[in-house]
Motif scaffolding. Structure first.
Motif, PDB file in Angstrom:
ATOM      1  N   ASN A  66       0.833  -1.200   0.000  1.00 42.83           N
ATOM      2  CA  ASN A  66       0.000   0.000   0.000  1.00 42.83           C
ATOM      3  C   ASN A  66       0.871   1.255   0.000  1.00 42.83           C
ATOM      4  N   SER A  67       0.225   2.396  -0.037  1.00 40.95           N
ATOM      5  CA  SER A  67       0.942   3.674  -0.167  1.00 40.95           C
ATOM      6  C   SER A  67       1.868   3.934   1.009  1.00 40.95           C
ATOM      7  N   ILE A  68       1.415   3.593   2.225  1.00 43.78           N
ATOM      8  CA  ILE A  68       2.257   3.830   3.409  1.00 43.78           C
ATOM      9  C   ILE A  68       3.509   2.966   3.334  1.00 43.78           C
ATOM     10  N   GLY A  69       3.331   1.700   2.968  1.00 47.00           N
ATOM     11  CA  GLY A  69       4.487   0.821   2.823  1.00 47.00           C
ATOM     12  C   GLY A  69       5.453   1.318   1.767  1.00 47.00           C
ATOM     13  N   ALA A  70       4.918   1.822   0.647  1.00 50.39           N
ATOM     14  CA  ALA A  70       5.773   2.350  -0.417  1.00 50.39           C
ATOM     15  C   ALA A  70       6.563   3.561   0.051  1.00 50.39           C
ATOM     16  N   MET A  71       5.911   4.464   0.763  1.00 52.10           N
ATOM     17  CA  MET A  71       6.585   5.672   1.259  1.00 52.10           C
ATOM     18  C   MET A  71       7.718   5.318   2.220  1.00 52.10           C
ATOM     19  N   ILE A  72       7.415   4.498   3.231  1.00 48.30           N
ATOM     20  CA  ILE A  72       8.422   4.140   4.238  1.00 48.30           C
ATOM     21  C   ILE A  72       9.564   3.367   3.585  1.00 48.30           C
ATOM     22  N   SER A  73       9.247   2.516   2.623  1.00 49.81           N
ATOM     23  CA  SER A  73      10.268   1.738   1.937  1.00 49.81           C
ATOM     24  C   SER A  73      11.225   2.644   1.166  1.00 49.81           C
ATOM     25  N   MET A  74      10.693   3.610   0.422  1.00 52.21           N
ATOM     26  CA  MET A  74      11.558   4.513  -0.345  1.00 52.21           C
ATOM     27  C   MET A  74      12.490   5.298   0.567  1.00 52.21           C
ATOM     28  N   VAL A 132       5.607  -2.973   6.735  1.00 50.85           N
ATOM     29  CA  VAL A 132       4.742  -1.808   6.949  1.00 50.85           C
ATOM     30  C   VAL A 132       3.413  -1.980   6.211  1.00 50.85           C
ATOM     31  N   SER A 133       3.457  -2.521   4.992  1.00 50.28           N
ATOM     32  CA  SER A 133       2.217  -2.747   4.250  1.00 50.28           C
ATOM     33  C   SER A 133       1.305  -3.714   4.984  1.00 50.28           C
ATOM     34  N   ARG A 134       1.859  -4.805   5.507  1.00 51.48           N
ATOM     35  CA  ARG A 134       1.033  -5.781   6.214  1.00 51.48           C
ATOM     36  C   ARG A 134       0.491  -5.222   7.523  1.00 51.48           C
ATOM     37  N   LEU A 135       1.333  -4.468   8.236  1.00 52.64           N
ATOM     38  CA  LEU A 135       0.864  -3.884   9.501  1.00 52.64           C
ATOM     39  C   LEU A 135      -0.242  -2.870   9.266  1.00 52.64           C
ATOM     40  N   THR A 136      -0.085  -2.058   8.247  1.00 55.14           N
ATOM     41  CA  THR A 136      -1.115  -1.046   7.977  1.00 55.14           C
ATOM     42  C   THR A 136      -2.347  -1.669   7.344  1.00 55.14           C
ATOM     43  N   GLU A 154      -8.378 -11.064   2.934  1.00 58.18           N
ATOM     44  CA  GLU A 154      -9.359 -10.576   1.968  1.00 58.18           C
ATOM     45  C   GLU A 154      -9.020  -9.168   1.507  1.00 58.18           C
ATOM     46  N   MET A 155      -8.533  -8.318   2.454  1.00 61.72           N
ATOM     47  CA  MET A 155      -8.185  -6.948   2.072  1.00 61.72           C
ATOM     48  C   MET A 155      -6.972  -6.942   1.144  1.00 61.72           C
ATOM     49  N   GLU A 156      -5.984  -7.799   1.424  1.00 58.12           N
ATOM     50  CA  GLU A 156      -4.814  -7.873   0.565  1.00 58.12           C
ATOM     51  C   GLU A 156      -5.202  -8.338  -0.828  1.00 58.12           C
ATOM     52  N   GLN A 157      -6.090  -9.331  -0.901  1.00 57.00           N
ATOM     53  CA  GLN A 157      -6.524  -9.818  -2.205  1.00 57.00           C
ATOM     54  C   GLN A 157      -7.311  -8.743  -2.964  1.00 57.00           C
TER      55      GLN A 157
END
Length: 500
Positions: free
Chosen positions: A430-438, A474-478, A492-495
Motif C-alpha cells: 500500500n501507499s504507506i508501505g511504499a513511502m516508508i520503503s523509499m 509496513v504494508s502488512r501492519l497497515t 481478503e483486504m490484501e486480495q
C-alpha cells in the motif's frame, strides 16, 4: 586535432538528426509520445538502448580506472553485470511492462502511485508520486555529475578544450536532441551508440592483444602486485572475496528498478518477444564487459616506463587513447566512448525532466488539464533546466572517484525503489508501505556508502533488503490496522488490493 573535431561534428550531427526524426513521435497528442516513445520499441532498439545505458561513462572511464587501481576483480564484476541486466530483461521486464500498461503509467513515480493508491482520490497518492519524484531528482543529479565529469575528462583531451568547456559542449548537444525527441530520441541514439561502442571495444582488444597476450598481461600485473591478480579481498566491492559475485544481484536490481533503466520496459511494443531482446543483449554485454582490460594494459606500460605515472586512476582510458591509439583510430574510438557516456547522460536527463515536468506537476497540480502543446513545452523546458542544473552541480561537486559518485547516486536510488517497484510489481502493498520503503531503503544505502567502508555493492544491497523488508512489513501492519478499523480479514483486504 582538426580531424577529431570533424569526427565529433559528424557523430553529433547524426545524433541531432535522429532527435529531429524522433520529434514526430514526441509531438504526438498522447504524452506517452515524449515520455515513452509512444511505446514503439522493438527488440533491437530495446536491447541497444538498455545495454548502451548500462555500460556508460563508468564502463569506459571508471572501470578501466578500477582495474588500474585494484586489478582484475573488476573484470569478474563486469561479467556478472552484463548477464544480470539480461536476466532482468527476461524475468522482470514483461511483468513491469504489463502492470504499467494496464494502469497507464508513463513514469516510474507515477507507476508507484497508481500501483499503490486505493482509489483515484487516495490522499496519499500525490504524496507518494511527489516523494518518488524528488528522490529520483536528487539522486539522479548526483549521477549526472559523474556522467558530466566523464564527458569532460574524455572530450577535453580529445578536442583540446578545457575540462569545463568540453563538458558544457557535450551537454548542450545531449540537451538538444533529448529535448527534441524525448525517449524515442534517447533510445534511437543509444542504439547507434552501442554499435559504435562495441566496435570500439573490438578495436581496443585487437590492439592490446596484438601487443601482448592475455597470459603476458596477467603475469606482468602479478609482478607489479599479486593482489592485482589474486586478491585476498573483494575490493572495492567489499572486504570479503565474495564481493564481486554480489554484482549479480546488484545489477539485476539495477536494471529492474532504476528509473532511467527500467523506463525502457514501459516503452516496449506489446507484440515484442522478450527472449529476442535477451538474445541481442547477451553478445553486446559480453563485448562491452571486456573494456576494463585497458586499465591493466596502462598499469603494465606505466610500470615498464613506457608512459609516465598517471596521477589519477580515472585517467587510464584518456592516457591509453593518447599513447596507444594512432591518429584517426584514436579520434573514432574517442567518439565511441563519448557515445557511451552520452547514452547514459541522455537517459538520466530524460528521466530527470520527466520527474519534474510530469510527476511533480501531477503531484502538485493534481488533475488540472493542459493542452498537448503546453505539456510538450513543459517537458522540453524541463530537459533544458535539468541539464543546466546537472552542469552546475558538476562544477560545485568535491573531487571523488568517478565510480563512487555513480554508485552513490544509482545505488541509493536502487535501494529506494526496490520495495515499491520490484516487490510491488509481484505483490501489491500500500501507499504507506511504499513511502516508508523509499525513505528507509534509500537512507540505509546512502549512509552505508558515505559513512562506512562496506563496499560499493554490499551497501546498496543491504539498502535493498532494508527497503524490501520495510515495504512488506509496513504494508502488512497497515493492512492489519485498516482491516481492524473496517472489520475485514487481512487476507481478503490484501486480495482486494491486489486486484484493484
Amino acid at each position: 586535432m582538426v580531424t577529431n573535431w570533424i569526427i565529433m561534428a559528424v557523430g553529433m550531427l547524426l545524433l541531432v538528426y535522429l532527435g529531429i526524426r524522433a520529434n514526430k513521435i514526441a509531438s504526438s497528442d498522447d504524452e506517452a509520445g515524449f515520455l515513452l516513445g509512444a511505446r514503439s520499441f522493438g527488440p533491437f532498439v530495446m536491447a541497444g538502448t538498455i545495454m548502451a545505458t548500462g555500460f556508460s561513462g563508468w564502463g569506459f572511464v571508471g572501470a578501466p580506472g578500477v582495474v588500474y587501481e585494484y586489478g582484475f576483480t573488476e573484470l569478474l564484476a563486469n561479467f556478472f553485470f552484463s548477464l544480470s541486466i539480461t536476466a532482468a530483461i527476461l524475468f522482470f521486464g514483461n511483468y513491469l511492462r504489463t502492470r504499467a500498461g494496464e494502469i497507464g503509467s508513463l513514469t516510474l513515480p507515477e507507476y508507484i502511485r497508481q500501483r499503490h493508491q486505493t482509489s483515484e482520490n487516495d490522499p496519499l497518492g500525490p504524496l507518494v508520486q511527489g516523494t518518488a519524484a524528488i528522490i529520483n531528482i536528487i539522486l539522479m543529479v548526483v549521477f549526472m555529475v559523474a556522467q558530466t565529469k566523464a564527458l569532460g575528462l574524455i572530450c577535453s583531451k580529445w578536442l583540446g578544450l578545457s575540462f569545463n568547456m568540453a563538458a558544457l559542449l557535450m551537454l548542450v548537444i545531449i540537451i538538444t536532441y533529448t529535448a527534441m525527441g524525448g525517449l524515442a530520441a534517447v533510445a534511437w541514439t543509444d542504439t547507434i551508440m552501442v554499435i559504435g561502442m562495441s566496435l570500439g571495444c573490438v578495436v581496443i582488444l585487437l590492439q592490446i592483444f596484438g601487443d601482448m597476450s592475455l597470459a603476458d598481461l596477467v603475469a606482468k600485473m602479478n609482478s607489479i602486485d599479486p593482489e592485482l591478480v589474486n586478491p585476498t579481498s573483494g575490493r572495492p566491492y567489499g572486504h570479503a572475496r565474495i564481493g564481486p559475485f554480489l554484482v549479480a544481484p546488484y545489477a539485476f536490481m539495477f536494471a529492474a528498478v532504476l528509473p532511467y533503466m527500467c523506463v525502457r520496459f514501459l516503452g516496449v511494443r506489446e507484440n515484442v518477444k522478450w527472449r529476442h531482446i535477451g538474445a541481442i543483449s547477451v553478445p553486446l554485454g559480453m563485448v562491452l564487459s571486456l573494456i576494463p582490460l585497458v586499465g591493466a594494459y596502462v598499469r603494465v606500460k606505466e610500470n615498464m616506463g613506457v608512459i609516465p605515472p598517471l596521477g589519477s586512476a580515472d585517467m587510464a582510458m584518456p592516457i591509453y587513447l593518447q599513447n596507444f591509439m594512432p591518429g584517426i583510430f584514436s579520434g573514432i574510438i574517442s567518439l565511441f566512448i563519448v557515445f557511451a557516456m552520452g547514452s547514459t547522460a541522455n537517459s538520466v536527463l530524460q528521466v530527470l525532466s520527466a520527474s519534474v515536468s510530469h510527476d511533480l506537476r501531477k503531484a502538485v497540480m493534481g488533475k488540472k488539464l493542459y493542452s498537448s502543446k503546453a505539456v510538450l513545452i513543459i517537458n522540453r523546458s524541463a530537459v533544458v533546466v535539468m541539464g543546466i542544473i546537472g552542469f552546475v552541480a558538476m562544477l560545485s561537486a568535491p573531487p571523488a572517484f568517478l565510480n563512487f559518485i555513480s554508485i552513490l547516486g544509482t545505488g541509493t536510488l536502487q535501494a529506494a525503489m526496490a520495495g515499491p517497484v520490484f516487490i510491488g510489481t509481484l505483490w501489491r502493498g500500500n501507499s504507506i508501505g511504499a513511502m516508508i520503503s523509499m525513505l528507509g531503503g534509500g537512507s540505509a544505502a546512502g549512509c552505508l556508502l558515505l559513512f562506512t567502508d562496506m563496499g560499493w555493492v554490499v551497501s546498496p544491497l543491504i539498502g535493498d533488503v532494508v527497503g524490501i523488508g520495510l515495504y512488506i512489513v509496513v504494508s502488512r501492519l497497515t493492512f492489519a490496522a485498516q482491516c481492524k478499523e473496517e472489520n475485514e480479514p487481512v487476507r481478503e483486504m490484501e486480495q482486494r488490493a491486489a486486484l484493484s
